[in-house]
Design a protein around this motif. Structure first.
Motif, PDB file in Angstrom:
ATOM      1  N   PRO A   1       0.813  -1.218   0.000  1.00 11.95           N
ATOM      2  CA  PRO A   1       0.000   0.000   0.000  1.00 11.95           C
ATOM      3  C   PRO A   1       0.848   1.271   0.000  1.00 11.95           C
ATOM      4  O   PRO A   1       1.641   1.504   0.903  1.00 11.95           O
ATOM      5  N   GLY A   2       0.712   2.060  -1.049  1.00 14.89           N
ATOM      6  CA  GLY A   2       1.411   3.333  -1.142  1.00 14.89           C
ATOM      7  C   GLY A   2       2.762   3.276  -1.827  1.00 14.89           C
ATOM      8  O   GLY A   2       3.433   4.311  -1.921  1.00 14.89           O
ATOM      9  N   GLY A   3       3.173   2.097  -2.340  1.00 13.60           N
ATOM     10  CA  GLY A   3       4.491   2.082  -2.966  1.00 13.60           C
ATOM     11  C   GLY A   3       4.941   0.711  -3.402  1.00 13.60           C
ATOM     12  O   GLY A   3       4.182  -0.256  -3.422  1.00 13.60           O
ATOM     13  N   ASN A   4       6.218   0.646  -3.740  1.00 11.85           N
ATOM     14  CA  ASN A   4       6.851  -0.615  -4.116  1.00 11.85           C
ATOM     15  C   ASN A   4       8.339  -0.514  -3.802  1.00 11.85           C
ATOM     16  O   ASN A   4       8.821   0.520  -3.317  1.00 11.85           O
ATOM     17  N   ILE A   5       9.074  -1.569  -4.083  1.00 11.61           N
ATOM     18  CA  ILE A   5      10.495  -1.610  -3.749  1.00 11.61           C
ATOM     19  C   ILE A   5      11.278  -0.480  -4.411  1.00 11.61           C
ATOM     20  O   ILE A   5      12.256   0.017  -3.861  1.00 11.61           O
ATOM     21  N   GLY A   6      10.832  -0.038  -5.584  1.00 11.73           N
ATOM     22  CA  GLY A   6      11.515   1.064  -6.259  1.00 11.73           C
ATOM     23  C   GLY A   6      11.397   2.372  -5.495  1.00 11.73           C
ATOM     24  O   GLY A   6      12.352   3.154  -5.425  1.00 11.73           O
ATOM     25  N   LYS A   7      10.235   2.616  -4.933  1.00 19.38           N
ATOM     26  CA  LYS A   7      10.036   3.837  -4.138  1.00 19.38           C
ATOM     27  C   LYS A   7      10.954   3.832  -2.917  1.00 19.38           C
ATOM     28  O   LYS A   7      11.575   4.849  -2.586  1.00 19.38           O
ATOM     29  N   ILE A   8      11.040   2.685  -2.259  1.00 19.31           N
ATOM     30  CA  ILE A   8      11.912   2.589  -1.088  1.00 19.31           C
ATOM     31  C   ILE A   8      13.367   2.827  -1.482  1.00 19.31           C
ATOM     32  O   ILE A   8      14.112   3.514  -0.778  1.00 19.31           O
ATOM     33  N   ALA A   9      13.787   2.246  -2.608  1.00 16.57           N
ATOM     34  CA  ALA A   9      15.184   2.384  -3.036  1.00 16.57           C
ATOM     35  C   ALA A   9      15.533   3.837  -3.312  1.00 16.57           C
ATOM     36  O   ALA A   9      16.581   4.327  -2.893  1.00 16.57           O
ATOM     37  N   PHE A  10      14.667   4.534  -4.026  1.00 20.36           N
ATOM     38  CA  PHE A  10      14.924   5.942  -4.319  1.00 20.36           C
ATOM     39  C   PHE A  10      14.930   6.766  -3.027  1.00 20.36           C
ATOM     40  O   PHE A  10      15.885   7.508  -2.755  1.00 20.36           O
ATOM     41  N   CYS A  11      13.869   6.642  -2.254  1.00 19.52           N
ATOM     42  CA  CYS A  11      13.740   7.468  -1.045  1.00 19.52           C
ATOM     43  C   CYS A  11      14.823   7.151  -0.024  1.00 19.52           C
ATOM     44  O   CYS A  11      15.378   8.059   0.599  1.00 19.52           O
ATOM     45  N   GLY A  12      15.139   5.872   0.142  1.00 24.48           N
ATOM     46  CA  GLY A  12      16.127   5.503   1.143  1.00 24.48           C
ATOM     47  C   GLY A  12      17.482   6.119   0.889  1.00 24.48           C
ATOM     48  O   GLY A  12      18.151   6.599   1.817  1.00 24.48           O
ATOM     49  N   THR A  13      17.902   6.147  -0.373  1.00 24.96           N
ATOM     50  CA  THR A  13      19.219   6.694  -0.689  1.00 24.96           C
ATOM     51  C   THR A  13      19.221   8.213  -0.621  1.00 24.96           C
ATOM     52  O   THR A  13      20.159   8.825  -0.095  1.00 24.96           O
ATOM     53  N   VAL A  14      18.175   8.840  -1.133  1.00 27.96           N
ATOM     54  CA  VAL A  14      18.046  10.299  -1.005  1.00 27.96           C
ATOM     55  C   VAL A  14      18.054  10.700   0.468  1.00 27.96           C
ATOM     56  O   VAL A  14      18.707  11.683   0.863  1.00 27.96           O
ATOM     57  N   ASN A  15      17.370   9.929   1.305  1.00 28.36           N
ATOM     58  CA  ASN A  15      17.256  10.288   2.715  1.00 28.36           C
ATOM     59  C   ASN A  15      18.565  10.105   3.477  1.00 28.36           C
ATOM     60  O   ASN A  15      18.857  10.863   4.410  1.00 28.36           O
ATOM     61  N   ASP A  16      19.369   9.115   3.089  1.00 38.30           N
ATOM     62  CA  ASP A  16      20.669   8.945   3.733  1.00 38.30           C
ATOM     63  C   ASP A  16      21.587  10.131   3.449  1.00 38.30           C
ATOM     64  O   ASP A  16      22.444  10.482   4.278  1.00 38.30           O
ATOM     65  N   LEU A  17      21.445  10.751   2.295  1.00 35.83           N
ATOM     66  CA  LEU A  17      22.185  11.981   2.000  1.00 35.83           C
ATOM     67  C   LEU A  17      21.592  13.159   2.777  1.00 35.83           C
ATOM     68  O   LEU A  17      22.315  13.961   3.369  1.00 35.83           O
ATOM     69  N   ALA A  18      20.266  13.240   2.768  1.00 37.67           N
ATOM     70  CA  ALA A  18      19.591  14.389   3.364  1.00 37.67           C
ATOM     71  C   ALA A  18      19.882  14.532   4.850  1.00 37.67           C
ATOM     72  O   ALA A  18      20.111  15.647   5.338  1.00 37.67           O
ATOM     73  N   VAL A  19      19.880  13.412   5.601  1.00 35.62           N
ATOM     74  CA  VAL A  19      20.079  13.521   7.037  1.00 35.62           C
ATOM     75  C   VAL A  19      21.499  13.924   7.404  1.00 35.62           C
ATOM     76  O   VAL A  19      21.766  14.282   8.558  1.00 35.62           O
ATOM     77  N   MET A  20      22.406  13.887   6.431  1.00 37.04           N
ATOM     78  CA  MET A  20      23.754  14.410   6.651  1.00 37.04           C
ATOM     79  C   MET A  20      23.837  15.889   6.300  1.00 37.04           C
ATOM     80  O   MET A  20      24.882  16.517   6.440  1.00 37.04           O
ATOM     81  N   GLY A  21      22.711  16.450   5.815  1.00 36.28           N
ATOM     82  CA  GLY A  21      22.690  17.852   5.415  1.00 36.28           C
ATOM     83  C   GLY A  21      23.074  18.073   3.966  1.00 36.28           C
ATOM     84  O   GLY A  21      23.358  19.199   3.562  1.00 36.28           O
ATOM     85  N   ALA A  22      23.051  17.009   3.153  1.00 36.78           N
ATOM     86  CA  ALA A  22      23.516  17.091   1.770  1.00 36.78           C
ATOM     87  C   ALA A  22      22.349  17.131   0.790  1.00 36.78           C
ATOM     88  O   ALA A  22      21.425  16.310   0.870  1.00 36.78           O
ATOM     89  N   ARG A  23      22.434  18.052  -0.159  1.00 37.58           N
ATOM     90  CA  ARG A  23      21.467  18.104  -1.248  1.00 37.58           C
ATOM     91  C   ARG A  23      21.794  16.985  -2.242  1.00 37.58           C
ATOM     92  O   ARG A  23      22.899  16.928  -2.777  1.00 37.58           O
ATOM     93  N   PRO A  24      20.849  16.083  -2.519  1.00 40.95           N
ATOM     94  CA  PRO A  24      21.131  14.986  -3.449  1.00 40.95           C
ATOM     95  C   PRO A  24      21.394  15.514  -4.865  1.00 40.95           C
ATOM     96  O   PRO A  24      20.629  16.330  -5.380  1.00 40.95           O
ATOM     97  N   LEU A  25      22.473  15.039  -5.484  1.00 41.92           N
ATOM     98  CA  LEU A  25      22.847  15.470  -6.830  1.00 41.92           C
ATOM     99  C   LEU A  25      22.560  14.415  -7.887  1.00 41.92           C
ATOM    100  O   LEU A  25      22.283  14.751  -9.044  1.00 41.92           O
ATOM    101  N   GLY A  26      22.649  13.138  -7.543  1.00 46.31           N
ATOM    102  CA  GLY A  26      22.409  12.084  -8.511  1.00 46.31           C
ATOM    103  C   GLY A  26      22.519  10.715  -7.865  1.00 46.31           C
ATOM    104  O   GLY A  26      23.182  10.549  -6.835  1.00 46.31           O
ATOM    105  N   LEU A  27      21.860   9.738  -8.494  1.00 48.03           N
ATOM    106  CA  LEU A  27      21.855   8.369  -7.979  1.00 48.03           C
ATOM    107  C   LEU A  27      22.303   7.397  -9.057  1.00 48.03           C
ATOM    108  O   LEU A  27      22.105   7.629 -10.250  1.00 48.03           O
TER     109      LEU A  27
END
Length: 341
Positions: free
Chosen positions: A83-109
């Motif tokens: 409900p609300g997503g799939n494994i692809g959504k988790i993969a994208f969000c998880g990596t963006v969020n690991d950058l974000a919590v360090m204070g980093a603007r995501p540039l590319g994956l």
């Protein structure tokens, strides 16, 4: 016993044999056992060079007057649609969020797939389209990757690996002080319960909380000392990791932790420890007492349940104040909840 239901309470022992025999961590293991395994891996990998924050969500290095931040993660989720997503959504969000919590603007994956022979093309391209839509919406391009197909039975349908790079002016790694406030960005446990409801064919209105966190972090990064997204191991793991890293004690007020009624009810039905449930769109951050009200107000623009749940004290553990008294919240151990992130 069905292996999907076994040890859901997280109380089953899963010892690690470091140098001989086999690795006995099961698919849902986390907490102390996983930390021990990672420590053993690190000990064999040599010097860390000029890279810093190598034990945080993402590593950083000085580059062209800024901080270049780098992270990588792999995703094995069951079910792959929920409900609300799939494994692809988790993969994208998880990596963006690991950058974000360090204070980093995501540039590319980067984006890499390992696919089981015979996996549905319809399902595969649905996952790819989800990632593409998120990439366009949030302005984080997919810039490189790889795809492999392996024999039927070698993997369970699909494994996704994503790596990400970001840029930061300052890394969110300021020392904590006694009296600092502990803040959560929204309701806890929605991702984990959404997956478990689908896995056990339970009717529920709960959807994954999975989402990119950069906008939220960016709105408060000048006001907070540290942040960490609430993923594997849930609040129990994240709070213990931050407290241990900083040599502080956290006092958490259980009644202030934001939890949807349906989430609480479902965890009680399944006998799962709520503190151990992963999120994919929530984070914990620490702010000075002076800044905490402003942080909460800014975060409420994204999630009305953002709030202060505790404070930083002298000590080296996590204490939860319940209606019946205080208890120690330990790092999860054993089989937490299999394959939800």
């Amino acid at each position: 016993m069905d292996d999907k239901k076994e040890c859901l309470t997280g109380n089953c022992p899963t010892p690690i044999e470091a140098d001989v025999g086999s690795i006995r961590l099961s698919e849902g293991s986390g907490g102390r056992e996983m930390q021990e395994l990672i420590s053993q891996i690190r000990s064999k990998l040599g010097a860390e060079s000029d890279w810093k924050n190598t034990q945080d969500d993402a590593a950083s290095i000085d580059f062209a007057g800024k901080k270049l931040v780098f992270t990588s993660d792999s995703y094995v989720v069951t079910p792959i649609f929920f409900p609300g997503g799939n494994i692809g959504k988790i993969a994208f969000c998880g990596t963006v969020n690991d950058l974000a919590v360090m204070g980093a603007r995501p540039l590319g994956l980067s984006l890499s797939f390992v696919l089981e022979e015979g996996f549905s093309k319809k399902d595969f391209f649905s996952i790819v389209e989800t990632i593409g839509e998120l990439s366009k919406k949030h302005g984080v391009p997919i810039v490189t990757g790889d795809t492999k197909v392996v024999e039927h039975g070698s993997v369970d349908k699909i494994i996704i690996n994503t790596s990400g790079v970001g840029s930061a002016e300052i890394i969110l790694d300021e020392p904590l002080e006694v009296g600092d406030q502990i803040i959560v960005s929204g309701g806890i446990g929605e991702h984990g319960t959404a997956l478990l409801a689908r896995r056990f064919e339970l009717e529920t209105l709960i959807e994954t909380d999975s989402k990119p966190l950069w906008d939220e972090i960016n709105s408060v990064r000048g006001l907070i000392r540290q942040a960490k997204d609430v993923t594997r191991g849930g609040l129990a793991a994240i709070l213990n990791e931050i407290a241990e890293k900083n040599g502080k004690q956290f006092l958490i007020n259980e009644e202030k932790i934001p939890i949807e009624h349906e989430v609480r009810a479902l965890t009680e039905v399944l006998g799962i420890e709520l503190y151990n449930l992963a999120c994919e769109g929530r984070f914990v951050c620490i702010a000075s007492h002076k800044n905490s009200d402003e942080v909460v107000q800014k975060l409420k623009q994204f999630n009305k349940h953002a709030c202060v749940v505790g404070e930083v004290l002298d000590g080296k553990n996590v204490i939860v104040q319940t209606r019946f008294g205080k208890k120690v919240l330990n790092m999860p151990h054993g089989n937490i909840v299999p394959r939800i992130c």
